[in-house]
Write an enzyme that holds these catalytic residues in place. Structure first.
Site, short mmCIF file in Angstrom:
data_model
loop_
_atom_site.label_atom_id
_atom_site.label_comp_id
_atom_site.label_asym_id
_atom_site.label_seq_id
_atom_site.Cartn_x
_atom_site.Cartn_y
_atom_site.Cartn_z
N HIS A 180 0.83 -1.22 0.00
CA HIS A 180 0.00 0.00 0.00
C HIS A 180 0.86 1.26 0.00
CE1 HIS A 180 -3.33 -2.72 1.15
NE2 HIS A 180 -2.39 -3.27 1.91
N SER A 301 16.69 20.93 -16.67
CA SER A 301 15.52 21.73 -16.95
C SER A 301 15.98 23.03 -17.59
CB SER A 301 14.78 22.02 -15.64
OG SER A 301 14.02 23.20 -15.75
N LYS A 307 17.75 21.12 -11.43
CA LYS A 307 17.07 19.87 -11.76
C LYS A 307 17.94 18.85 -12.50
CE LYS A 307 13.26 18.88 -11.26
NZ LYS A 307 11.97 19.30 -11.81
N GLU A 314 11.25 7.73 -17.08
CA GLU A 314 9.89 8.24 -17.32
C GLU A 314 9.40 7.88 -18.72
OE1 GLU A 314 9.36 12.46 -15.96
OE2 GLU A 314 11.40 12.14 -15.25
#
Ligand code: ARG
Length: 481
Positions: A180, A301, A307, A314
């Site tokens: 969970h 970025s 970043k 992804e």
């Protein structure tokens, strides 16, 4: 010998038909047709833009078919020699980029056959004896896919190796195991990685099964009913390395379930990759900080200078969407088709090609990236200490001291409640405090409550104890070697 296509002039219905039906589809298909195809229809129905990718399989299939025709006396040895010479030249033309693919010749099969006829004349026109594009295309796709399956099997193996070797360095590295998405019990990072190795090993098994059912020869089915020529199908199968013959001509030309099965394998495999990618993204986020990825797998970025984004993971997660989509597309493509071949089948290729390309690229890059994962064991351990991950171990300890499991469970819930209220870990409670909850508790409880103690105790086969995980690593290494 001239190329009739290059001399093509716009035709009208009154033009005399060429005697070679493949010569130019700006002319009509055959003497039966009284007008040429409209340009839009030509573009709409053509597949050469993408199916030219099958050219090598197409030529291989044609060579095997022609050899067999000659062996059976259906064509003359001289015809075979011409066909072999012509297809050899076409191979060179395609490899060197000189081959002229023509939209008006619709697909890879007609393009190659027309060029062959241009090069060698009548022998080229005899190649299609006892064959149809229907059994030809089914053969080509199977041959091509078999080759891709073999390359994918190698990539799947490399993916598993990368994970096994990373795991081998982390059998003693504790991380929180989650259910969970809540901290559940401590596990080793190695154990966690090996869960993915299990998934990929099943994917490899599925792929091997798909290969077996893909590797069956449709040629001989001709258009749909078989052929009246004395073909030796077994000989063609042996030449092409097929394991068997499609046993029903109608099925042979219309079946695409080998492609569906392959897509299904690929979708499942991409879902596995996607789950791993999701974890990599989470692990690399500041809130977890479990791992770092080498710079070459990250992007920056354009606005936020701090970043470093795990774009590769992804994208792998994102690309699972198109592979799953291709499976849905192909299932839908098949569901309404009556026997036998329908032009719908031409729509199987783009999704199939993209599935192969996407999966191959993804496996290659993920295996590479996995090899470069930098693990941060302290962060993993700190996270495992947070959520009372060894509470079950305390309950098991009490069971060993004679308490029924349900009572032990309740006692531990109380201990966790007290620790939570005071912002402490279970190991921070004194022996006296623990004994106030349950007198059977002794000083040996602290080893039981430690992360490593908990992990080491899970000696069951398939458990997270380092010795068990090492056995699995040994097994995988043997299996993959
Ligand atoms: N390009 C076609 C395909 O991909 C080849 C088979 C065409 N057969 C036919 N009878 N139109 O399916």
């Amino acid at each position: 010998m001239h190329d009739p296509l290059l001399l093509a002039t716009p035709v009208t219905a009154t033009h005399r038909m060429s005697t070679d039906p493949l010569a130019n589809r700006q002319q009509a298909w055959s003497a039966l047709f009284s007008e040429p195809m409209s340009e839009l229809v030509q573009r709409y129905t053509a597949s050469v833009g993408f199916d030219k990718r099958l050219w090598r399989a197409d030529i291989q299939g044609s060579l095997a078919h022609a050899e067999m025709l000659a062996a059976q006396g259906v064509i003359q040895p001289a015809d075979l020699a011409d066909i072999q010479r012509g297809l050899g030249q076409i191979t060179q033309e395609i490899e060197s980029g000189q081959f002229q693919w023509k939209l008006e010749l619709e697909d890879v099969h007609l393009n190659i056959e027309a060029r062959l006829t241009t090069l060698v004349g009548d022998a080229g026109k005899r190649l299609h004896t006892g064959r149809s594009r229907n059994d030809q295309v089914a053969t080509d796709v199977r041959l091509w896919l078999r080759g891709e399956i073999d390359k994918l099997a190698v990539l799947l193996k490399a993916m598993q190796w990368a994970l096994v070797e990373l795991a081998a360095r982390h059998t003693g590295t504790v991380m929180p195991g989650f259910t969970h998405m809540q901290v559940a019990q401590p596990v080793s990072f190695a154990h966690h990685l090996l869960a993915y190795v299990e998934m990929f090993s099943r994917d490899a098994e599925r792929l091997a099964e798909v290969r077996r059912r893909t590797n069956q020869l449709p040629l001989g089915a001709a258009a749909l009913a078989g052929t009246s020529y004395p073909l030796d199908r077994a000989r063609v199968a042996a030449t092409l390395g097929f394991e068997g013959l499609c046993q029903n001509s109608l099925d042979a030309v219309s079946d695409r379930d080998f492609a569906l099965e392959f897509s299904s394998f690929a979708a499942i495999c991409m879902v596995h990759v996607s789950r791993l990618s999701e974890e990599i993204v989470l692990w690399m986020s500041q809130n977890f900080g479990f791992i770092d990825l080498a710079d070459r797998y990250c992007t920056g970025s354009s606005i936020m200078p701090q970043k470093r984004n795990p774009d590769v993971a992804e994208l792998a997660r994102g690309k699972s969407g198109r592979v799953v989509g291709h499976l849905m597309g192909m299932l839908t493509l098949m569901k309404g088709q009556p026997l036998t071949y329908n032009k719908d089948n031409q729509e199987d290729k783009e999704p199939l090609f993209d599935t192969v390309d996407t999966l191959a690229d993804t496996l290659r890059i993920m295996a590479e990236m996995a090899g470069g994962i930098v693990v941060k064991p302290e962060a993993m351990e700190r996270a495992a200490l947070k959520g009372y991950a060894t509470a079950t171990d305390l309950a098991d300890y009490l069971v060993r001291k004679g308490l029924p499991f349900r009572d032990a469970h309740e006692t531990v819930a109380l201990a966790v409640k007290i620790a939570l209220q005071r912002g402490l870990a279970l190991t921070d409670l004194t022996l006296a405090e623990l004994q106030a909850l349950q007198p059977a508790i002794g000083s040996d409880v602290y080893e039981v409550l430690s992360l490593h103690g908990s992990m080491n105790a899970r000696q069951v086969l398939g458990g997270t104890a380092p010795a068990q995980v090492q056995l699995q690593i040994d097994r995988h290494r043997q299996r993959l070697a």
